[in-house]
Design an enzyme around this catalytic site. Structure first.
Site, short mmCIF file in Angstrom:
data_model
loop_
_atom_site.label_atom_id
_atom_site.label_comp_id
_atom_site.label_asym_id
_atom_site.label_seq_id
_atom_site.Cartn_x
_atom_site.Cartn_y
_atom_site.Cartn_z
CB ALA A 70 -0.88 -0.01 1.24
N GLY A 115 0.61 -4.97 0.92
CA GLY A 115 -0.60 -5.02 0.09
C GLY A 115 -0.35 -5.67 -1.26
CD GLU A 118 -2.40 -7.55 2.95
OE1 GLU A 118 -2.01 -6.41 2.62
OE2 GLU A 118 -3.01 -7.77 4.01
CD GLU A 138 1.60 -5.67 5.74
OE1 GLU A 138 2.44 -6.57 5.99
OE2 GLU A 138 0.87 -5.68 4.74
#
Ligand code: COA
Length: 263
Positions: A70, A115, A118, A138
């Site tokens: 992200a 992300g 993911e 993270e």
């Protein structure tokens, strides 16, 4: 070749039934802004009703990154409410991809971190180039994963390895990911798109109705309060009233190749 529509952060290209969606923020290692994720979602949703699309490849522009997570610069100053919304919206994007009735392959061409990992994990399959790197860093930033990483990592590699990767924030290379079952195949980077195309082209010769039903049944294995066995019984029965079933069985009995309509 046909471009379906234009976006700011992704490139889409439909060629021979295969829609390629490439995250196009190469200078930021394809980091996922909120808008980028919505554009991916939009492209996948549009593909569902486009009969020309038989399968989808999701990849990153360039040769260095699939997506390095992200976009940290975007969320660094979010409030709790904004962060909760970010995670919920991200989950919605990942679920949309996972529930696509057309097969989605992640062509992981480099970093797939946070992300990005993911996003790869919500695809139905992952093919990695030899330089790919996977990880959930993270905890280095003071947060747990927020786009489904804690759940899908367990589904793919099992609890023991998943918790090690999630807690240490270690990155793993493509061959380690292969050993763990996180990816389906590892190929040289120049072969990556060809391998994904080969798999999707094979699936494109099968019944789209049956392909969609298999995806639904497999996904139901992981849904709490849903009985996957019951789903399979239902989907099996329902398939018998489709043109695809008629075509598939007739083709077999007449010793010819089926030509499925997807209806
Ligand atoms: N969010 C925002 N920007 C990112 C990013 C992210 N997740 N990952 C990389 N970028 C940006 C960098 O800030 C840099 O931008 P700049 O040139 O404007 O400074 C650019 O992409 C190139 O990254 P850089 O760090 O210079 O490349 P590198 O080869 O030295 O390192 C990584 C590559 C992947 C190891 C490193 O970029 C990194 O650790 N990224 C963050 C990974 C992460 O924690 N992801 C989880 C987020 S939840």
């Amino acid at each position: 070749m046909e471009t379906l529509t234009t976006y700011e952060n992704i490139l889409t290209n439909l060629d021979n039934g295969i829609l390629t969606i490439a995250i196009n923020r190469e200078s930021k290692l394809n980091a996922l802004t909120l808008q980028t994720l919505q554009e991916i979602r939009n492209a996948v949703v549009l593909a569902q009703s486009n009969e020309a699309v038989k399968g989808i490849i999701l990849t990153g522009s360039g040769t260095k990154a699939f997506a390095a997570g992200a976009d940290i610069s975007e969320f660094a100053h979010f409030t709790e409410d904004q962060a909760t919304r970010m995670s919920a919206d991200g989950h919605d994007v990942m679920n949309t991809i996972e529930n696509s009735e057309k097969p989605v392959i992640a062509a992981v061409n480099g970093f797939a971190l946070g992300g990005g990992c993911e996003l790869a994990m919500c695809c139905h399959m992952r093919i990695a180039s030899e330089n790919a790197k996977f990880g959930q860093p993270e905890v280095n930033l003071g947060v747990p994963p927020g786009y489904g990483g804690t759940q899908r990592m367990i589904q793919l590699v099992g609890k023991g390895k998943a918790i090690e990767l999630l807690l240490t924030a270690d990155s793993i290379d493509a061959n380690t990911a292969l050993q763990l079952g996180l990816v389906n195949h590892v190929v040289p980077q120049e072969m990556l798109m060809a391998k994904c195309n080969e798999i999707l082209s094979k699936i494109a010769t099968k019944s789209p109705v049956a392909v969609g039903k298999v995806i639904k049944c497999v996904n139901d294995f992981f849904r709490p309060n849903v009985n996957g066995m019951q789903r399979e019984i239902y989907e099996f029965g329902e398939a018998f009233v489709t043109e695809d079933f008629k075509e598939g069985t007739e083709a077999f009995l007449n010793k010819r190749k089926p030509n499925f309509s997807g209806k």
